[in-house]
Design a protein around this motif. Sequence first.
Motif, PDB file in Angstrom:
ATOM      1  N   UNK A 177      12.079 -22.571  43.687  1.00  0.00           N
ATOM      2  CA  UNK A 177      10.704 -21.402  43.543  1.00  0.00           C
ATOM      3  C   UNK A 177      11.058 -20.548  42.105  1.00  0.00           C
ATOM      4  N   UNK A 178      12.512 -20.173  42.704  1.00  0.00           N
ATOM      5  CA  UNK A 178      12.576 -18.885  42.790  1.00  0.00           C
ATOM      6  C   UNK A 178      12.627 -18.844  40.826  1.00  0.00           C
ATOM      7  N   UNK A 179      13.816 -20.158  40.305  1.00  0.00           N
ATOM      8  CA  UNK A 179      14.244 -20.789  39.417  1.00  0.00           C
ATOM      9  C   UNK A 179      12.825 -20.831  38.139  1.00  0.00           C
ATOM     10  N   UNK A 180      12.272 -21.316  39.097  1.00  0.00           N
ATOM     11  CA  UNK A 180      10.644 -21.646  38.475  1.00  0.00           C
ATOM     12  C   UNK A 180       9.807 -19.954  37.734  1.00  0.00           C
ATOM     13  N   UNK A 181      10.146 -19.265  38.842  1.00  0.00           N
ATOM     14  CA  UNK A 181       9.301 -18.007  38.401  1.00  0.00           C
ATOM     15  C   UNK A 181      10.818 -16.721  37.529  1.00  0.00           C
ATOM     16  N   UNK A 182      11.567 -17.071  37.453  1.00  0.00           N
ATOM     17  CA  UNK A 182      12.412 -16.761  36.274  1.00  0.00           C
ATOM     18  C   UNK A 182      12.705 -17.163  35.058  1.00  0.00           C
ATOM     19  N   UNK A 183      12.293 -18.121  34.678  1.00  0.00           N
ATOM     20  CA  UNK A 183      12.121 -19.028  33.407  1.00  0.00           C
ATOM     21  C   UNK A 183      10.381 -18.215  33.309  1.00  0.00           C
ATOM     22  N   UNK A 184       8.941 -18.759  33.771  1.00  0.00           N
ATOM     23  CA  UNK A 184       8.336 -18.628  33.493  1.00  0.00           C
ATOM     24  C   UNK A 184       7.184 -17.441  33.650  1.00  0.00           C
ATOM     25  N   UNK A 185       8.120 -16.133  34.036  1.00  0.00           N
ATOM     26  CA  UNK A 185       7.663 -14.988  34.278  1.00  0.00           C
ATOM     27  C   UNK A 185       7.623 -13.940  33.378  1.00  0.00           C
ATOM     28  N   UNK A 186       7.617 -14.768  32.173  1.00  0.00           N
ATOM     29  CA  UNK A 186       8.275 -13.721  30.870  1.00  0.00           C
ATOM     30  C   UNK A 186       7.308 -13.198  30.556  1.00  0.00           C
ATOM     31  N   UNK A 187       5.723 -12.969  30.612  1.00  0.00           N
ATOM     32  CA  UNK A 187       4.052 -13.123  29.906  1.00  0.00           C
ATOM     33  C   UNK A 187       4.997 -11.079  29.715  1.00  0.00           C
ATOM     34  N   UNK A 188       4.564 -11.515  28.329  1.00  0.00           N
ATOM     35  CA  UNK A 188       4.299  -9.479  27.698  1.00  0.00           C
ATOM     36  C   UNK A 188       2.898  -8.588  28.327  1.00  0.00           C
ATOM     37  N   UNK A 189       3.304  -7.776  28.444  1.00  0.00           N
ATOM     38  CA  UNK A 189       2.055  -7.108  29.345  1.00  0.00           C
ATOM     39  C   UNK A 189       0.764  -7.300  29.027  1.00  0.00           C
ATOM     40  N   UNK A 190       0.576  -7.475  27.261  1.00  0.00           N
ATOM     41  CA  UNK A 190      -1.238  -7.397  26.788  1.00  0.00           C
ATOM     42  C   UNK A 190      -1.328  -8.726  27.225  1.00  0.00           C
ATOM     43  N   UNK A 191      -0.330 -10.385  26.994  1.00  0.00           N
ATOM     44  CA  UNK A 191      -0.408 -11.616  27.655  1.00  0.00           C
ATOM     45  C   UNK A 191      -0.876 -11.104  29.290  1.00  0.00           C
ATOM     46  N   UNK A 192      -0.226 -10.823  29.238  1.00  0.00           N
ATOM     47  CA  UNK A 192      -0.532 -10.627  31.325  1.00  0.00           C
ATOM     48  C   UNK A 192      -2.095  -9.506  32.016  1.00  0.00           C
TER      49      UNK A 192
END
Length: 269
Positions: A177-192
Motif C-alpha cells: 500500500x505504501x508503494x501504491x501511494x508513492x507511485x500514484x499520489x503525484x497529482x499537481x495542486x490544480x488537479x488535486x
Amino acid sequence: MKRSLISVFMSAVAVTAFGWGQKGHDTTAYIAENHLTPTTKAAVDSILEGKSMVYWANWLDNASHTKPYAYTKTWHYKNVDEGERYEEARANPAGDAVTAIKAQIETLANPSTPLEDSQLAMKILVHVMGDLHQPLHMGHATDLGGNRTKVKYFNRDNNLHAVWDSSIPESAHKWSYSEWQQQIDRAPAEVEATIISGTVDDWAKETINICDEVYKYFGSRDNISYNEVADWTPTVETQFLNGGLRLAHVLNLIFDPTYRSTANSPILK
C-alpha cells in the motif's frame, strides 16, 4: 488435501467479502494520511489513540458481519439500477454508502460527540470512503453489484464484483500500500483541487458513471485477461487516489478551521 481445499475455499470467501480488497482500503487510507494538515493529524491521532487510519481501514468489512455492527451491512454500497437516475433511485431504509458517509461527517463535526462515538465514526468513514470509489459498490441492485454477474478471470470462474474488489488491482501492480501511494499520489495542486471539489453525492455519481462503463465493457468479455487488466488499471489508480484525497479533504474540513476557512467547500454546509 482436505485442509488445502478448505483453505482455498475460505480464501475465496474472504476476497468476495471485501470492498476494494485490503490493499485498496489500505492505499486509500495511506494516501489520506499523507494529505492531512498537522492540525487534522493531531485530531485524528487523538481520536484513534495513536493507531493509524491504515490500521482501521479494513475493520468495517469484518465488523459488519458481527452482531453489534450488523446494522452497517448495507453501508458499503449504493445501488442504482441501469437507466435509473441517481436522484430517483430508491433509498435503502437501512442506509447506504452515501448516507453513511454523511452521517459520520456529521458525527465527527459535532464537538459534543463522545470519544467512543467519534472513534466509531472515524473507522466507518475511512472504510466507506474507499467503498464509494469502487465502481461495483455503486452497481445494480438486480445483480447485487456484480456479484451475480459470472465471469472468468484468467480462465477461472469468478464474478464481476470480486474481480473489481481485488483481482484487477492485485494484477495491476504487485505493490504494497505504501508503494501504491508513492507511485500514484503525484497529482499537481490544480488537479488535486479538481478532485476534491464537489460533494459526496457528486463523487457517488462519478463512480456510478464509471460503473456503467464497467458493465458495458465487461459484459462482452468471455474471459478477463491481460488486455482487460491493462485497460482498467488507470481507473483503479484514479479511484484509489480520488478516495484518499477526498477522505483527507473531508477530515481537514472537519478538524482544521484554517483549512475550512480557505476551502470554500459545500460538504459541511
